[in-house]
Write a protein that holds these residues in place. Structure first.
Motif, short mmCIF file in Angstrom:
data_model
loop_
_atom_site.label_atom_id
_atom_site.label_comp_id
_atom_site.label_asym_id
_atom_site.label_seq_id
_atom_site.Cartn_x
_atom_site.Cartn_y
_atom_site.Cartn_z
N ALA A 209 58.05 78.20 8.39
CA ALA A 209 56.84 78.41 7.60
C ALA A 209 56.81 77.36 6.50
CB ALA A 209 56.83 79.81 7.01
N PHE A 210 56.10 76.29 6.75
CA PHE A 210 56.10 75.20 5.80
C PHE A 210 54.92 75.27 4.83
CE2 PHE A 210 54.11 73.87 9.71
CZ PHE A 210 52.92 73.32 9.29
N LYS A 211 54.09 76.30 4.95
CA LYS A 211 52.97 76.49 4.04
C LYS A 211 53.20 77.78 3.26
CE LYS A 211 49.80 74.91 7.53
NZ LYS A 211 48.61 75.27 8.29
N PRO A 212 52.80 77.82 2.00
CA PRO A 212 52.94 79.06 1.25
C PRO A 212 52.07 80.17 1.86
CG PRO A 212 51.90 77.34 -0.08
CD PRO A 212 52.23 76.74 1.24
N ASP A 213 52.58 81.38 1.82
CA ASP A 213 51.86 82.56 2.31
C ASP A 213 51.50 82.45 3.79
OD1 ASP A 213 51.96 83.72 -0.25
OD2 ASP A 213 50.22 82.53 -0.85
N PHE A 214 52.32 81.80 4.56
CA PHE A 214 52.10 81.64 6.00
C PHE A 214 52.95 82.68 6.71
CE2 PHE A 214 52.86 79.38 10.08
CZ PHE A 214 51.54 79.18 10.45
N GLN A 215 52.34 83.78 7.13
CA GLN A 215 53.07 84.91 7.68
C GLN A 215 53.20 84.91 9.19
OE1 GLN A 215 54.60 87.00 5.58
NE2 GLN A 215 53.80 85.73 3.95
N ASP A 216 52.24 84.33 9.91
CA ASP A 216 52.22 84.37 11.37
C ASP A 216 52.96 83.16 11.93
OD1 ASP A 216 51.75 84.75 14.02
OD2 ASP A 216 49.58 84.70 13.88
N LEU A 217 54.17 83.38 12.42
CA LEU A 217 55.01 82.28 12.90
C LEU A 217 54.75 81.90 14.35
CD1 LEU A 217 58.41 83.26 11.29
CD2 LEU A 217 56.65 81.74 10.40
N ARG A 218 53.92 82.66 15.06
CA ARG A 218 53.70 82.37 16.48
C ARG A 218 53.10 81.00 16.70
NH1 ARG A 218 50.20 87.44 17.82
NH2 ARG A 218 49.50 86.81 15.77
N ALA A 219 52.27 80.54 15.81
CA ALA A 219 51.63 79.23 15.96
C ALA A 219 52.35 78.14 15.18
CB ALA A 219 50.17 79.30 15.51
N SER A 220 53.49 78.47 14.61
CA SER A 220 54.25 77.49 13.86
C SER A 220 54.74 76.39 14.79
CB SER A 220 55.46 78.18 13.20
OG SER A 220 56.39 77.23 12.77
N PRO A 221 54.62 75.12 14.40
CA PRO A 221 55.14 74.04 15.24
C PRO A 221 56.62 74.20 15.56
CG PRO A 221 53.76 73.15 13.50
CD PRO A 221 53.93 74.61 13.22
N CYS A 222 57.38 74.72 14.62
CA CYS A 222 58.80 74.93 14.85
C CYS A 222 59.02 75.99 15.93
CB CYS A 222 59.48 75.33 13.55
SG CYS A 222 61.27 75.36 13.68
N ALA A 223 58.25 77.06 15.87
CA ALA A 223 58.37 78.11 16.89
C ALA A 223 57.96 77.58 18.26
CB ALA A 223 57.53 79.31 16.50
N LEU A 224 56.96 76.70 18.29
CA LEU A 224 56.52 76.12 19.56
C LEU A 224 57.61 75.24 20.17
CD1 LEU A 224 52.82 75.24 18.67
CD2 LEU A 224 53.65 77.15 20.07
N SER A 225 58.47 74.68 19.35
CA SER A 225 59.61 73.91 19.85
C SER A 225 60.75 74.82 20.26
CB SER A 225 60.11 72.93 18.77
OG SER A 225 59.14 71.97 18.47
N ALA A 226 60.94 75.91 19.55
CA ALA A 226 62.07 76.81 19.81
C ALA A 226 61.94 77.51 21.16
CB ALA A 226 62.19 77.85 18.70
N ARG A 227 60.73 77.85 21.56
CA ARG A 227 60.56 78.57 22.83
C ARG A 227 61.13 77.79 24.02
NH1 ARG A 227 55.23 79.80 20.64
NH2 ARG A 227 55.44 81.79 19.60
N PRO A 228 60.71 76.55 24.25
CA PRO A 228 61.28 75.82 25.39
C PRO A 228 62.78 75.55 25.24
CG PRO A 228 59.45 74.57 24.43
CD PRO A 228 59.64 75.81 23.61
N LEU A 229 63.23 75.32 24.01
CA LEU A 229 64.66 75.08 23.80
C LEU A 229 65.49 76.30 24.18
CD1 LEU A 229 64.59 73.17 20.40
CD2 LEU A 229 65.08 72.21 22.66
N SER A 230 64.94 77.48 23.99
CA SER A 230 65.68 78.71 24.30
C SER A 230 65.95 78.85 25.80
CB SER A 230 64.94 79.93 23.78
OG SER A 230 63.73 80.12 24.50
N THR A 231 65.22 78.15 26.63
CA THR A 231 65.44 78.24 28.08
C THR A 231 66.61 77.38 28.54
OG1 THR A 231 63.92 76.43 28.62
CG2 THR A 231 62.97 78.65 28.47
N PHE A 232 67.17 76.56 27.68
CA PHE A 232 68.27 75.68 28.06
C PHE A 232 69.63 76.37 28.03
CE2 PHE A 232 65.71 72.01 26.04
CZ PHE A 232 64.86 71.98 27.12
N GLY A 233 69.69 77.59 27.49
CA GLY A 233 70.95 78.30 27.42
C GLY A 233 71.74 78.05 26.16
N CYS A 234 71.18 77.30 25.22
CA CYS A 234 71.87 77.03 23.96
C CYS A 234 71.50 78.11 22.95
CB CYS A 234 71.52 75.65 23.44
SG CYS A 234 69.75 75.38 23.22
#
Length: 88
Positions: A59-84
């Motif tokens: 959450a790189f913006k103040p008062d940003f509560q919804d992390l589903r659309a966060s660019p970081c979360a969008l990167s984490a989803r595919p990374l989680s499929t690698f088994g790391c």
């Protein structure tokens, strides 16, 4: 992606910036995959389960509560499929 930058004069600056920003999560995933592949190529004893990927800036913006659309979360989803291990 490169085409968008080369053709910046063809579109508005805002639309080009949006296209570049929308590509960043995919770019991050490719960079992390390349780094992991480099380690695996050098260390034959390394396993994907040993990799720990820390995702900073959820959450790189103040008062940003919804992390589903966060660019970081969008990167984490595919990374989680690698088994790391993904650390949010």
């Amino acid at each position: 992606m490169g085409t968008a930058i080369r053709n910046a004069s063809a579109g508005s600056g805002v639309s080009v910036a949006r296209e570049v920003n929308d590509y960043k999560p995919e770019w991050v995933v490719e960079k992390v995959k390349a780094a992991m592949a480099g380690v695996l190529a050098v260390r034959s004893d390394a396993r994907m389960a040993e990799f720990k990927v820390a995702c900073l800036g959820l959450a790189f913006k103040p008062d940003f509560q919804d992390l589903r659309a966060s660019p970081c979360a969008l990167s984490a989803r595919p990374l989680s499929t690698f088994g790391c291990q993904i650390w949010l």
